[in-house]
Structures are given as C-alpha cells and as structure tokens.
Design an enzyme around this catalytic site. Sequence first.
Site, PDB file in Angstrom:
ATOM      1  N   GLU A 245      -2.715   3.750  -5.493  1.00  0.00           N
ATOM      2  CA  GLU A 245      -1.846   2.665  -5.032  1.00  0.00           C
ATOM      3  C   GLU A 245      -1.479   2.773  -3.562  1.00  0.00           C
ATOM      4  O   GLU A 245      -0.908   3.770  -3.116  1.00  0.00           O
ATOM      5  CB  GLU A 245      -0.555   2.628  -5.864  1.00  0.00           C
ATOM      6  N   LYS A 265       1.550  -2.860 -11.113  1.00  0.00           N
ATOM      7  CA  LYS A 265       2.412  -2.941 -12.283  1.00  0.00           C
ATOM      8  C   LYS A 265       1.597  -3.523 -13.407  1.00  0.00           C
ATOM      9  O   LYS A 265       1.123  -4.648 -13.328  1.00  0.00           O
ATOM     10  CB  LYS A 265       3.649  -3.812 -12.017  1.00  0.00           C
TER      11      LYS A 265
END
Length: 449
Positions: A245, A265
């Site tokens: 990420e 997410k």
Amino acid sequence: MRETAIRRAAWRDPAAAAAPYAAHPYTLALISDGGPQGRWSYLALDPDRVERIEAGDPADPTARLRDLLGPRTPALDGPPFQGGVVGLAAYELGSRFEPVDLPRDSDWPDLELIRYPAVLAFDHARDEVLSVGRGPDTATAARRADEALQWLARGEASAGVAGPPAAGFETEASGDAYEAAVADVIARIGAGEIFQANVARSWRGRLRDGAVPFDVFRRLLSGSPAPFAAYLALPGRALVSNSPERFLGVRPQDGGLTVEARPIKGTAPRGADAVSDAAAADALLASEKDRAENLMIVDLMRNDLARVCAVGSVGAPELFRVESYVNVHHLVSTVRGRLAEGRDLADLFAATFPPGSITGAPKVQAMKVIAAHEPPRGPWCGSLFWAGFDGAFDSSVLIRTAAFVETREGWRFRTSAGAGIVADSDPAAERRETEAKIDALRRALTEGG
C-alpha cells in the site's frame, strides 16, 4: 545539495546488491515487484546526517524534515528518488499531529530521519542501475555517484540461515479476545461514536540462533513480492516490510507538486484454483460492505488532502480497483490533489498522518478507540517514506511489516494485522481476515525452505 551526477551500470538484482550490507547501520533497501506501482528499487548506504525524535522530545518533526532537505532543487531526468531524506514514522507520531495522547513503544522513536546524499536506483523496466550523487558542487556530486557505484563491486553474501528463521510465532491475544474487541467496536459504531475503525491483533517471537532480519526479508521477496517491500537496518533494530500500500506519492509537475494516495480497504483470500480465485475477486468487487468501507476512507483521505491542496484540486479518479497479490485480493482506490502554493512536503505529511486506511473515520475518535484495544503499534501502521531534494516523495503504509529488536538473546520481533470494522462486520470473518493478511509473514518466519 544543488548539484546532481548520474552514472550507469549493468543490471544487478537489488536484493543481492543489498545483502552484503544488511548488518550495517542505516542500510536501506526499497525493493519493488517491478509492476505498475513499482518500476524502481533503491539501495542507500552511508547517510551524512541522522535525526531521531523520541517520544518526549519537543522538537517539531516538520521543521526537522525541512532543515534536512533544504531549499528545493531540481533533479535530472532519471529515477524519482535521487537522494534525500528517508523517514521511519511510528504510528504514534500521529499524537503530534492530531489531538490524541497515545502511549509509546519504548523500543522505537516517534520519527527517525536519515539523509542520504547518494543512492543506487534499479530500473526494472530497462534492466539497468543508476548511481545518483548529490552535493553542493559538481565535483562532490560526481564523487558521491562514483562511490555509490562501488557498492555493486562487493561480492555476493551468503544465502542466509537454512530452514525457518523464527524460533516461534505466538499470538499476543487469542482469536476469541480479538473477536470480542471487534464486537465492542461494532457496538460503538451502533451507538454513533464512529463509523469505522481498523483494529489489529499482534504476534511476536524470536529468531533462531544465527538468523537475522534480512533472512526474513529475502524470503518475503521470494515468496510474496510487493510494490513497497523495504528493509531498514538501524542500530540494534531493523524493519522488514512487504507492504502493498502506498500512503502518499508526490511528483513535481508543471511547476507544482501533484499528490496521490492509494488507500486499501477490502481484502479477500486468493482462491485455490483459477475459477475460485476469479470468483473471490468478483465477490470482493461486488461486496457492498467492502465498497462502503473503502469509500469512507477515500472521503477521509480527500478531507485530509484538502487541508493542504489547492481548492478544487482534490478528487478520486479511480474507485474500487481489485489488485491481486500472492495471498490476497485487495480493493484499492486512488485520491489525487495538487499541493497549494506555499505548502511543502512537511505540511502534507502533518496533515495526513497517520494514514486513514489504518485508523478509521472519524480519524481522531477512531484512533482513541484503537488505543483502547491495542498496545502501542510502533512502526506497524506508521510509514516509511523518502523525500527528495526536488520535492518528489513516496511512502508506504507499514502493513505486512515486522519490527525487530536485538537483545542479548538474539533478535526478537513483533508484527500485526488489522481489519477495518464497520457496522455489519462479522467478528469471526474479521479474525479470519487478519489471519489471511499475516500469512505471508508467518510463512516467511516459520516455514522451511
């Protein structure tokens, strides 16, 4: 650091180039998977300045970063990172930017800033290595680029310890305890206290005699490559990360600075075969829960960026993209903006840290809820970043990350995995998500090979 010099060399595997220096303090290896988010890998040694801000230090971290970078100076055509400051920000650094009093992990400072006047950049697209030197004058920049090129001359290091590096891998709290924490967060959401919180569970253990953190790093690179893999050696400590990420990326463009965040997410385990794997990805993309969870963090990141970006420049050009890794599928969105005139990288970092994807919404109250359920996180869910002398910047969210501390008995480690909890979360499913997320690190530490 006004001047820049670049030298070129034949391709070398970046992990192999880093291995001989793994035990040296302040050795940095940023190794990408060569995919769309990771064309470049980097090796940096021999910093010329190090600044550490401990929990009780009243120093302003943004002022320290500005001082280390100095006035913004242009870079040559070449890699995005051409020397500058590397920072390791613990999650608890967020106490300095948000009104939350967080307890600290005594093993780790709030922030470590390390300035590298030279760096090796490994171009996965062109299979070549660029040595970049920076300095106050042309001669110094050239000398530093030549010296960095010599880092490649050192021979191959040993392959590392045979067998699993870790002597143990123990959870700090039972699965039942984690499910109870999730249930409490769901109740808080139902009461209107928060909309979402990312609550983690942790594991710890020790390395076997003769094993070192770089052994774990190599095994992760081999078994589960990621775009933001990183190794950082510090005196008596080491960080090993296999993060997928990006937190924030900044690139100079048209005289200004364009900012990009890519929050993750939504997570689903990979399927056992092609059919089940595609079905898992499709189910993740169609999941109303995961899309809602992702959108909440997109909105949070838009709000954070709006603090320091030009009015009207912040948007989300891509929502709900499925990205697949060795163990899991992730749902990823992109948020972009343009830094407002008069704002700099330090302002940007202060406005957005800690990352919204690993706190929740509203951010401050979610951080308070997290603190009620977790001990200090330390580096985990903080950020490892580089800030270039030219204004370029990139950073990861330190998930899939283990923090190592050297003791008389050898190296001990701690790692964590979290899940974003929303109103319709199922505690058992969230526990299983943490186990899927930690699996690559668990295997790198405990399985043979």
